[in-house]
Motif scaffolding. Structure first.
Motif, PDB file in Angstrom:
ATOM      1  N   ARG A  42     -16.415 -13.053 -55.226  1.00 55.00           N
ATOM      2  CA  ARG A  42     -17.464 -12.357 -54.467  1.00 55.00           C
ATOM      3  C   ARG A  42     -17.070 -12.206 -52.998  1.00 55.00           C
ATOM      4  O   ARG A  42     -17.266 -11.149 -52.398  1.00 55.00           O
ATOM      5  CB  ARG A  42     -18.794 -13.104 -54.585  1.00 55.00           C
ATOM      6  N   HIS A  43     -16.509 -13.261 -52.421  1.00 54.94           N
ATOM      7  CA  HIS A  43     -16.090 -13.190 -51.024  1.00 54.94           C
ATOM      8  C   HIS A  43     -14.962 -12.178 -50.851  1.00 54.94           C
ATOM      9  O   HIS A  43     -14.946 -11.409 -49.878  1.00 54.94           O
ATOM     10  CB  HIS A  43     -15.639 -14.567 -50.545  1.00 54.94           C
ATOM     11  N   ALA A  44     -14.024 -12.154 -51.799  1.00 51.97           N
ATOM     12  CA  ALA A  44     -12.914 -11.203 -51.735  1.00 51.97           C
ATOM     13  C   ALA A  44     -13.436  -9.776 -51.847  1.00 51.97           C
ATOM     14  O   ALA A  44     -12.938  -8.865 -51.166  1.00 51.97           O
ATOM     15  CB  ALA A  44     -11.914 -11.486 -52.852  1.00 51.97           C
ATOM     16  N   TYR A  45     -14.447  -9.568 -52.674  1.00 50.24           N
ATOM     17  CA  TYR A  45     -15.023  -8.231 -52.803  1.00 50.24           C
ATOM     18  C   TYR A  45     -15.664  -7.781 -51.490  1.00 50.24           C
ATOM     19  O   TYR A  45     -15.545  -6.626 -51.082  1.00 50.24           O
ATOM     20  CB  TYR A  45     -16.054  -8.174 -53.927  1.00 50.24           C
ATOM     21  N   LYS A  46     -16.360  -8.692 -50.824  1.00 50.49           N
ATOM     22  CA  LYS A  46     -16.957  -8.347 -49.535  1.00 50.49           C
ATOM     23  C   LYS A  46     -15.891  -7.828 -48.573  1.00 50.49           C
ATOM     24  O   LYS A  46     -16.063  -6.805 -47.905  1.00 50.49           O
ATOM     25  CB  LYS A  46     -17.629  -9.581 -48.918  1.00 50.49           C
ATOM     26  N   ILE A  47     -14.780  -8.551 -48.502  1.00 54.45           N
ATOM     27  CA  ILE A  47     -13.716  -8.179 -47.580  1.00 54.45           C
ATOM     28  C   ILE A  47     -13.104  -6.834 -47.955  1.00 54.45           C
ATOM     29  O   ILE A  47     -12.995  -5.927 -47.118  1.00 54.45           O
ATOM     30  CB  ILE A  47     -12.616  -9.265 -47.565  1.00 54.45           C
ATOM     31  N   GLN A  48     -12.714  -6.683 -49.212  1.00 50.26           N
ATOM     32  CA  GLN A  48     -12.021  -5.474 -49.629  1.00 50.26           C
ATOM     33  C   GLN A  48     -12.934  -4.247 -49.624  1.00 50.26           C
ATOM     34  O   GLN A  48     -12.490  -3.141 -49.298  1.00 50.26           O
ATOM     35  CB  GLN A  48     -11.419  -5.674 -51.028  1.00 50.26           C
ATOM     36  N   SER A  49     -14.210  -4.415 -49.970  1.00 54.70           N
ATOM     37  CA  SER A  49     -15.123  -3.268 -49.969  1.00 54.70           C
ATOM     38  C   SER A  49     -15.377  -2.766 -48.550  1.00 54.70           C
ATOM     39  O   SER A  49     -15.493  -1.559 -48.323  1.00 54.70           O
ATOM     40  CB  SER A  49     -16.445  -3.627 -50.649  1.00 54.70           C
ATOM     41  N   LEU A  50     -15.463  -3.695 -47.597  1.00 53.35           N
ATOM     42  CA  LEU A  50     -15.654  -3.289 -46.206  1.00 53.35           C
ATOM     43  C   LEU A  50     -14.390  -2.640 -45.644  1.00 53.35           C
ATOM     44  O   LEU A  50     -14.462  -1.734 -44.812  1.00 53.35           O
ATOM     45  CB  LEU A  50     -16.053  -4.495 -45.359  1.00 53.35           C
ATOM     46  N   LYS A  51     -13.243  -3.106 -46.085  1.00 50.30           N
ATOM     47  CA  LYS A  51     -11.977  -2.507 -45.637  1.00 50.30           C
ATOM     48  C   LYS A  51     -11.806  -1.084 -46.160  1.00 50.30           C
ATOM     49  O   LYS A  51     -11.242  -0.229 -45.475  1.00 50.30           O
ATOM     50  CB  LYS A  51     -10.792  -3.352 -46.124  1.00 50.30           C
ATOM     51  N   THR A  52     -12.265  -0.852 -47.384  1.00 52.29           N
ATOM     52  CA  THR A  52     -11.986   0.415 -48.056  1.00 52.29           C
ATOM     53  C   THR A  52     -13.153   1.392 -48.096  1.00 52.29           C
ATOM     54  O   THR A  52     -12.999   2.514 -48.582  1.00 52.29           O
ATOM     55  CB  THR A  52     -11.545   0.148 -49.511  1.00 52.29           C
ATOM     56  N   HIS A  53     -14.321   1.001 -47.591  1.00 50.68           N
ATOM     57  CA  HIS A  53     -15.494   1.879 -47.680  1.00 50.68           C
ATOM     58  C   HIS A  53     -15.217   3.217 -46.987  1.00 50.68           C
ATOM     59  O   HIS A  53     -14.897   3.257 -45.795  1.00 50.68           O
ATOM     60  CB  HIS A  53     -16.707   1.206 -47.041  1.00 50.68           C
ATOM     61  N   PRO A  54     -15.325   4.333 -47.705  1.00 48.89           N
ATOM     62  CA  PRO A  54     -15.005   5.644 -47.114  1.00 48.89           C
ATOM     63  C   PRO A  54     -15.882   6.048 -45.939  1.00 48.89           C
ATOM     64  O   PRO A  54     -15.473   6.872 -45.116  1.00 48.89           O
ATOM     65  CB  PRO A  54     -15.171   6.607 -48.301  1.00 48.89           C
ATOM     66  N   ASP A  55     -17.081   5.493 -45.816  1.00 46.40           N
ATOM     67  CA  ASP A  55     -17.961   5.848 -44.695  1.00 46.40           C
ATOM     68  C   ASP A  55     -17.448   5.320 -43.361  1.00 46.40           C
ATOM     69  O   ASP A  55     -17.974   5.686 -42.304  1.00 46.40           O
ATOM     70  CB  ASP A  55     -19.371   5.313 -44.933  1.00 46.40           C
TER      71      ASP A  55
END
Length: 220
Positions: free
Chosen positions: A23-36
Motif C-alpha cells: 500500500r505504501h509503495a502504491y502511494k509513492i508510485q501513483s503520485l509519481k505517475t499520476h498524469p494530472d
C-alpha cells in the motif's frame, strides 16, 4: 510468448513485501505517475504517464488482495526473470489475455471496488481515490468547522515546500477550493479534487508527492 507484467518491479518492492509495504509503495508510485501532474506535457508524455499510472493501479489491485496475489505469484514464478517485464503496456495486454484468471474472485472494497467484473482491468482513477482520501485526510479532515480556511492554510504550507511563494499561492487557492466545496456540498475529498482545474490538481499532487517521498526517505 508475450511478456508477463512484473508488478513487484512496477511498485519497486520485493516479492516478500507485506500488505502495508504494498500500500505504501502504491502511494509513492501513483503520485509519481499520476498524469494530472503533467500540466504542460505533450500528448505523447501524457499518454505514457497514463499507461504507467494504469499499470501501477493494476499492480496494486492484484497484489493487495491475498487471493489474486497468490494466483498471480503462481504464474510469476513459472515465467522466470526472462519472461517478466516492468513495461506498462504488458499489463494491459495481460489483463486482456487472462481476463478470466481471477474467476470466482470477488473485487474487495478497497483497491478492487471499481474494477467491474472479476478479472477485468481496474479503473485507475477509482483505485487512486481510495488512497488519495487517506493521503489528504490529515490535511483536510480535522475537527474544525471551516474547511475552506483549513484547506487554504494546509495548501499554502504544502505549496511553499514545492515552490516557495508561488507554490504557497497556488496551494492556498487549491486548498481553499477543496475546503469550500466540502463546506457547501459535503463531498469526499477525492470527488472535490476531480472538480479542480489542471493547475490546481498538479499543485496538490506535487505537494503530496513531496510529503510522501520525504517521509519515505526519512524511514530509511
Amino acid at each position: 510468448m508475450s511478456k508477463f507484467p512484473d508488478y513487484y518491479q512496477l511498485l519497486s518492492i520485493p516479492q516478500t513485501a507485506t500488505p502495508d509495504e504494498i500500500r505504501h509503495a502504491y502511494k509513492i508510485q501513483s503520485l509519481k505517475t499520476h498524469p494530472d501532474r503533467l500540466v504542460n506535457a505533450t500528448q505523447a508524455e501524457k499518454k505514457a504517464a497514463t499507461e504507467r499510472f494504469q499499470a501501477v493501479a493494476d499492480a496494486y489491485y492484484v497484489l493487495s488482495d491475498a487471493t489474486r496475489r497468490r494466483e498471480y505469484d503462481t504464474i510469476y514464478v513459472s515465467r522466470g526473470a526472462q519472461g517478466r517485464t516492468g513495461e506498462p503496456q504488458a499489463s494491459a495486454n495481460w489483463f486482456n489475455t487472462f481476463a478470466s484468471m481471477f474467476g470466482g474472485g470477488v473485487p474487495n472494497a478497497g483497491a478492487g471496488s471499481s474494477a467491474g467484473a472479476p478479472g477485468t482491468q481496474p479503473d485507475a482513477d477509482n483505485v487512486f481515490a481510495d488512497v488519495f482520501e487517506e493521503l489528504l485526510r490529515p490535511e483536510v479532515q480535522r475537527h474544525a468547522p471551516w474547511w475552506s480556511w483549513l484547506g487554504a492554510i494546509c495548501g499554502a504550507g504544502l505549496g511553499f515546500i514545492i515552490a516557495n511563494i508561488p507554490g504557497m499561492m497556488f496551494g492556498a487557492y487549491a486548498g481553499n477550493r477543496l475546503g469550500a466545496i466540502r463546506d457547501a456540498k459535503g463531498k469526499s475529498v477525492a470527488s472535490v479534487f476531480a472538480q479542480l482545474g489542471g493547475n490546481q490538481k498538479a499543485e496538490i499532487l506535487r505537494a503530496l508527492a513531496a510529503k510522501v517521498l520525504g517521509a519515505a526517505a526519512n524511514s530509511f
